[in-house]
Design a protein around this motif. Structure first.
Motif, mmCIF file in Angstrom:
data_model
loop_
_atom_site.group_PDB
_atom_site.id
_atom_site.type_symbol
_atom_site.label_atom_id
_atom_site.label_comp_id
_atom_site.label_asym_id
_atom_site.label_seq_id
_atom_site.Cartn_x
_atom_site.Cartn_y
_atom_site.Cartn_z
ATOM 1 N N LYS A 52 -14.241 -39.143 -68.275
ATOM 2 C CA LYS A 52 -12.860 -39.517 -67.974
ATOM 3 C C LYS A 52 -12.599 -41.012 -68.138
ATOM 4 O O LYS A 52 -11.455 -41.451 -68.084
ATOM 5 N N LEU A 53 -13.643 -41.793 -68.315
ATOM 6 C CA LEU A 53 -13.489 -43.243 -68.427
ATOM 7 C C LEU A 53 -12.916 -43.648 -69.769
ATOM 8 O O LEU A 53 -13.290 -43.106 -70.811
ATOM 9 N N PHE A 61 -9.761 -47.789 -64.903
ATOM 10 C CA PHE A 61 -8.334 -48.030 -64.713
ATOM 11 C C PHE A 61 -7.507 -47.759 -65.970
ATOM 12 O O PHE A 61 -6.279 -47.861 -65.929
ATOM 13 N N GLN A 62 -8.185 -47.420 -67.057
ATOM 14 C CA GLN A 62 -7.529 -46.995 -68.290
ATOM 15 C C GLN A 62 -8.162 -45.673 -68.712
ATOM 16 O O GLN A 62 -8.907 -45.609 -69.690
ATOM 17 N N PRO A 63 -7.869 -44.606 -67.964
ATOM 18 C CA PRO A 63 -8.563 -43.333 -68.203
ATOM 19 C C PRO A 63 -8.363 -42.819 -69.625
ATOM 20 O O PRO A 63 -7.332 -43.057 -70.261
ATOM 21 N N ALA A 64 -9.370 -42.102 -70.084
ATOM 22 C CA ALA A 64 -9.308 -41.473 -71.404
ATOM 23 C C ALA A 64 -8.257 -40.361 -71.386
ATOM 24 O O ALA A 64 -7.927 -39.811 -70.334
ATOM 25 N N MET A 65 -7.744 -40.038 -72.562
ATOM 26 C CA MET A 65 -6.760 -38.966 -72.677
ATOM 27 C C MET A 65 -7.324 -37.662 -72.125
ATOM 28 O O MET A 65 -6.624 -36.889 -71.465
ATOM 29 N N GLY A 66 -8.614 -37.432 -72.327
ATOM 30 C CA GLY A 66 -9.250 -36.219 -71.829
ATOM 31 C C GLY A 66 -9.238 -36.117 -70.313
ATOM 32 O O GLY A 66 -9.257 -35.021 -69.757
ATOM 33 N N ALA A 67 -9.206 -37.260 -69.639
ATOM 34 C CA ALA A 67 -9.142 -37.241 -68.173
ATOM 35 C C ALA A 67 -7.848 -36.579 -67.719
ATOM 36 O O ALA A 67 -7.846 -35.735 -66.822
ATOM 37 N N ALA A 78 2.779 -30.271 -71.887
ATOM 38 C CA ALA A 78 4.232 -30.489 -71.912
ATOM 39 C C ALA A 78 4.582 -31.876 -72.444
ATOM 40 O O ALA A 78 5.639 -32.062 -73.046
ATOM 41 N N ALA A 79 3.679 -32.856 -72.238
ATOM 42 C CA ALA A 79 3.917 -34.220 -72.709
ATOM 43 C C ALA A 79 3.392 -34.447 -74.113
ATOM 44 O O ALA A 79 3.334 -35.581 -74.586
ATOM 45 N N GLY A 80 3.010 -33.377 -74.804
ATOM 46 C CA GLY A 80 2.493 -33.509 -76.164
ATOM 47 C C GLY A 80 1.179 -34.254 -76.217
ATOM 48 O O GLY A 80 0.884 -34.933 -77.199
ATOM 49 N N TYR A 81 0.384 -34.144 -75.150
ATOM 50 C CA TYR A 81 -0.917 -34.805 -75.037
ATOM 51 C C TYR A 81 -0.816 -36.324 -75.198
ATOM 52 O O TYR A 81 -1.705 -36.964 -75.731
ATOM 53 N N ASP A 82 0.268 -36.879 -74.673
ATOM 54 C CA ASP A 82 0.478 -38.325 -74.651
ATOM 55 C C ASP A 82 0.493 -38.779 -73.190
ATOM 56 O O ASP A 82 1.502 -38.588 -72.501
ATOM 57 N N PRO A 83 -0.595 -39.391 -72.700
ATOM 58 C CA PRO A 83 -0.627 -39.809 -71.301
ATOM 59 C C PRO A 83 0.475 -40.793 -70.933
ATOM 60 O O PRO A 83 0.871 -40.883 -69.776
ATOM 61 N N GLY A 97 -9.436 -39.551 -58.610
ATOM 62 C CA GLY A 97 -10.329 -38.416 -58.825
ATOM 63 C C GLY A 97 -11.597 -38.812 -59.566
ATOM 64 O O GLY A 97 -12.697 -38.377 -59.215
ATOM 65 N N THR A 98 -11.447 -39.665 -60.562
ATOM 66 C CA THR A 98 -12.606 -40.139 -61.320
ATOM 67 C C THR A 98 -13.513 -40.996 -60.431
ATOM 68 O O THR A 98 -14.734 -40.832 -60.434
ATOM 69 N N ALA A 99 -12.909 -41.881 -59.654
ATOM 70 C CA ALA A 99 -13.695 -42.715 -58.740
ATOM 71 C C ALA A 99 -14.420 -41.837 -57.718
ATOM 72 O O ALA A 99 -15.595 -42.072 -57.408
ATOM 73 N N ALA A 100 -13.734 -40.836 -57.205
ATOM 74 C CA ALA A 100 -14.347 -39.932 -56.224
ATOM 75 C C ALA A 100 -15.538 -39.201 -56.824
ATOM 76 O O ALA A 100 -16.539 -38.968 -56.133
ATOM 77 N N GLU A 101 -15.457 -38.850 -58.104
ATOM 78 C CA GLU A 101 -16.569 -38.151 -58.758
ATOM 79 C C GLU A 101 -17.809 -39.036 -58.886
ATOM 80 O O GLU A 101 -18.921 -38.528 -58.985
ATOM 81 N N PHE A 102 -17.612 -40.329 -58.902
ATOM 82 C CA PHE A 102 -18.753 -41.252 -58.902
ATOM 83 C C PHE A 102 -19.211 -41.578 -57.485
ATOM 84 O O PHE A 102 -20.393 -41.514 -57.174
#
Length: 192
Positions: A52-53, A61-67, A78-83, A97-102
């Motif tokens: 997710k990084l 703080f700049q999550p990947a699109m996959g995140a 719905a957003a056309g895969y545009d974060p 959520g990403t921070a919590a996973e670490f």
């Protein structure tokens, strides 16, 4: 002469220390639960968080699109895969959520704030499971959903996640065990 006819002190000397440790649910269960979590789930959660990084030192703080796609699958579609089309709330949930996973798995393995970290992980697993079932459509696939009380123990959601939560619930109920930073912290604070 039977073991029952011996005095309690003599009976205690007869039992090996290892057996007494195994019988003590304050030592054995939390230690086994933390070992099981580390052996089975630590790398799973850290790997999932790493995917997710975003790029660079501040990728959290700049999550990947996959995140966004993992956590908000329907919103991303719905957003056309545009974060960029998603709001601040979506960003905050993905980052936390990403921070919590670490952080939470690390705290559990170190035995620091173990009960709170394990409780947080139970909440995390519940949200993860709901996202997998309803966001990603897993509820429509019997092999993904699984079933309790059947002959197949490998359902990705119901079977596996129940076992995960059992390990975490053991830590919530029993704490980290004797080999933990919680124990050192309690001893240090108790000595004041």
């Amino acid at each position: 002469m039977t073991a029952e006819s011996l005095s309690p002190a003599a009976q205690g000397r007869l039992r090996p220390l290892a057996l007494r440790a195994l019988e003590s649910d304050e030592v054995f269960l939390p230690s086994l639960a933390r070992f099981t979590f580390a052996a089975v789930l630590l790398i799973h959660f850290w790997h999932a968080a790493a995917t997710k990084l975003g790029p660079g030192l501040f990728g959290l703080f700049q999550p990947a699109m996959g995140a966004y796609a993992q956590i908000f699958p329907r919103a991303m579609e719905a957003a056309g895969y545009d974060p960029g089309q998603l709001g601040l709330w979506h960003w905050a949930v993905v980052v936390s959520g990403t921070a919590a996973e670490f952080v939470l798995p690390g705290l559990i393995v170190l035995g620091l704030f173990t009960r709170l970290a394990a409780l947080g992980m139970i909440g995390f697993v519940a949200l993860q499971s709901l996202t997998d079932l309803y966001g990603h459509g897993g509820v429509a696939h019997a092999e993904t959903l699984g079933a309790w009380f059947d002959r197949l123990p490998d359902g990705a959601i119901l079977d596996q996640r129940l076992l995960w939560v059992f390990v975490l619930a053991t830590l919530v109920a029993k704490g980290a065990g004797p080999l933990a930073l919680d124990r050192l912290l309690a001893a240090r604070l108790g000595g004041r």
